[in-house]
Each structure stands twice: as C-alpha cells, then as structure tokens.
Write a protein that holds these residues in place. Structure first.
Motif, PDB file in Angstrom:
ATOM      1  N   ASN A  57       1.043  -1.266  -0.314  1.00 39.60           N
ATOM      2  CA  ASN A  57      -0.271  -0.321  -0.201  1.00 39.60           C
ATOM      3  C   ASN A  57       0.678   0.898  -0.413  1.00 39.60           C
ATOM      4  O   ASN A  57       1.617   1.273   0.454  1.00 39.60           O
ATOM      5  CB  ASN A  57      -1.026  -0.045   1.393  1.00 39.60           C
ATOM      6  CG  ASN A  57      -0.310  -0.176   2.637  1.00 39.60           C
ATOM      7  OD1 ASN A  57       0.334   0.913   2.822  1.00 39.60           O
ATOM      8  ND2 ASN A  57      -0.810  -1.248   3.294  1.00 39.60           N
ATOM      9  N   THR A  58      -0.005   2.360  -0.515  1.00 39.68           N
ATOM     10  CA  THR A  58       1.337   3.652  -0.352  1.00 39.68           C
ATOM     11  C   THR A  58       2.111   3.966   0.531  1.00 39.68           C
ATOM     12  O   THR A  58       2.343   4.514   0.548  1.00 39.68           O
ATOM     13  CB  THR A  58       0.223   4.767  -0.104  1.00 39.68           C
ATOM     14  OG1 THR A  58      -0.823   4.630  -1.847  1.00 39.68           O
ATOM     15  CG2 THR A  58       1.288   5.905  -0.699  1.00 39.68           C
ATOM     16  N   LEU A  59       1.501   4.143   1.964  1.00 39.34           N
ATOM     17  CA  LEU A  59       1.857   3.826   3.438  1.00 39.34           C
ATOM     18  C   LEU A  59       3.135   3.671   3.533  1.00 39.34           C
ATOM     19  O   LEU A  59       3.877   3.459   4.180  1.00 39.34           O
ATOM     20  CB  LEU A  59       0.617   4.244   4.675  1.00 39.34           C
ATOM     21  CG  LEU A  59       1.562   4.826   5.720  1.00 39.34           C
ATOM     22  CD1 LEU A  59       1.906   5.680   6.020  1.00 39.34           C
ATOM     23  CD2 LEU A  59       0.736   4.972   7.029  1.00 39.34           C
ATOM     24  N   GLY A  60       2.625   2.293   3.660  1.00 38.27           N
ATOM     25  CA  GLY A  60       3.660   1.215   3.429  1.00 38.27           C
ATOM     26  C   GLY A  60       4.964   1.316   2.607  1.00 38.27           C
ATOM     27  O   GLY A  60       6.180   1.104   2.961  1.00 38.27           O
ATOM     28  N   PHE A  61       4.761   1.444   1.384  1.00 39.46           N
ATOM     29  CA  PHE A  61       5.821   1.927   0.016  1.00 39.46           C
ATOM     30  C   PHE A  61       6.537   2.722   0.599  1.00 39.46           C
ATOM     31  O   PHE A  61       7.865   3.011   0.510  1.00 39.46           O
ATOM     32  CB  PHE A  61       5.360   1.792  -1.130  1.00 39.46           C
ATOM     33  CG  PHE A  61       6.180   2.541  -2.335  1.00 39.46           C
ATOM     34  CD1 PHE A  61       6.941   0.586  -2.340  1.00 39.46           C
ATOM     35  CD2 PHE A  61       6.290   3.309  -2.417  1.00 39.46           C
ATOM     36  CE1 PHE A  61       7.462   0.762  -3.611  1.00 39.46           C
ATOM     37  CE2 PHE A  61       7.361   3.637  -3.493  1.00 39.46           C
ATOM     38  CZ  PHE A  61       7.718   2.247  -4.004  1.00 39.46           C
ATOM     39  N   ILE A  62       6.142   3.826   1.297  1.00 37.64           N
ATOM     40  CA  ILE A  62       7.013   4.968   1.590  1.00 37.64           C
ATOM     41  C   ILE A  62       7.219   5.217   2.674  1.00 37.64           C
ATOM     42  O   ILE A  62       9.004   5.489   2.795  1.00 37.64           O
ATOM     43  CB  ILE A  62       5.876   6.555   1.513  1.00 37.64           C
ATOM     44  CG1 ILE A  62       5.100   6.925   0.234  1.00 37.64           C
ATOM     45  CG2 ILE A  62       6.572   7.147   1.959  1.00 37.64           C
ATOM     46  CD1 ILE A  62       3.738   7.896   0.693  1.00 37.64           C
ATOM     47  N   VAL A  63       7.002   4.083   3.305  1.00 36.48           N
ATOM     48  CA  VAL A  63       8.128   3.742   5.013  1.00 36.48           C
ATOM     49  C   VAL A  63       8.685   3.428   4.692  1.00 36.48           C
ATOM     50  O   VAL A  63       9.893   3.579   5.508  1.00 36.48           O
ATOM     51  CB  VAL A  63       6.718   3.843   5.864  1.00 36.48           C
ATOM     52  CG1 VAL A  63       8.016   3.287   7.401  1.00 36.48           C
ATOM     53  CG2 VAL A  63       6.737   4.234   6.847  1.00 36.48           C
ATOM     54  N   ALA A  64       8.791   2.464   3.688  1.00 30.52           N
ATOM     55  CA  ALA A  64       9.656   1.448   3.397  1.00 30.52           C
ATOM     56  C   ALA A  64      11.259   1.779   2.676  1.00 30.52           C
ATOM     57  O   ALA A  64      11.960   1.091   3.463  1.00 30.52           O
ATOM     58  CB  ALA A  64       8.562   0.107   2.844  1.00 30.52           C
ATOM     59  N   VAL A  65      10.655   2.732   1.785  1.00 36.28           N
ATOM     60  CA  VAL A  65      11.984   3.891   0.835  1.00 36.28           C
ATOM     61  C   VAL A  65      12.431   4.423   2.205  1.00 36.28           C
ATOM     62  O   VAL A  65      13.555   4.605   2.318  1.00 36.28           O
ATOM     63  CB  VAL A  65      11.740   4.788   0.208  1.00 36.28           C
ATOM     64  CG1 VAL A  65      12.313   5.780  -0.463  1.00 36.28           C
ATOM     65  CG2 VAL A  65      10.155   3.519  -0.707  1.00 36.28           C
TER      66      VAL A  65
END
Length: 89
Positions: A57-65
């Motif tokens: 999901n978007t939030l998870g992707f941003i936090v992952a980066v």
C-alpha cells in the motif's frame, strides 16, 4: 514470494537513488536492505491500520523507502568503520 523480492529490489534501488553520495553496495545488499525496509514499512502500516503487513500500500511503500534509506546509511557506517579507522602514513 517473487513479488516480495521484486518489491525489495525496487525499494532498495529507490533508496539508493534518494540517498546522496556513492554507495558501495552490491545488488544482493540492495535487495536485502530493500526487503528489510519493506518489512519495516509493512509493520508500521499494519500498526497504523492501513493494511496487512504483506500487502503493498502507499503508506507502507513510503515508509519502506525511508527505512531503506536509513538502513543504507547504517550499512555504510558499519562497513566504513573497518575501513575508515586505519591510520595513513
């Protein structure tokens, strides 16, 4: 599982592009740091209630980066510790 590996590569590559300077990391290190970052992003997104840990999901992707960028900095610090402390004459 293959999707998780591909996401790890993408996240690791994005983190390397975002982090300034040259990183001395190979493809395997990039993959591993991206995978760890994606797990961290998934856990944080799950804790915030935006999705499952294994779901992209978007939030998870941003936090992952962001987590991967930080992990690259830590990896460089650990790797540089052995190289940078030598006395040059």
């Amino acid at each position: 599982m293959i999707g998780f590996i591909i996401a790890g590569l993408i996240i690791g590559a994005l983190a390397r592009l975002i982090k300034p300077g040259r990183q001395n990391l190979g493809i395997i290190a990039t993959l591993l740091l991206g995978l760890v970052g994606s797990v961290i992003g998934g856990v944080i997104a799950n804790l915030l209630g935006t999705g499952d840990i294994w779901e992209l999901n978007t939030l998870g992707f941003i936090v992952a980066v962001i987590a991967s960028v930080l992990l690259i900095g830590v990896a460089e610090g650990v790797a540089g510790r052995g190289k940078g402390n030598q006395v040059r004459r």
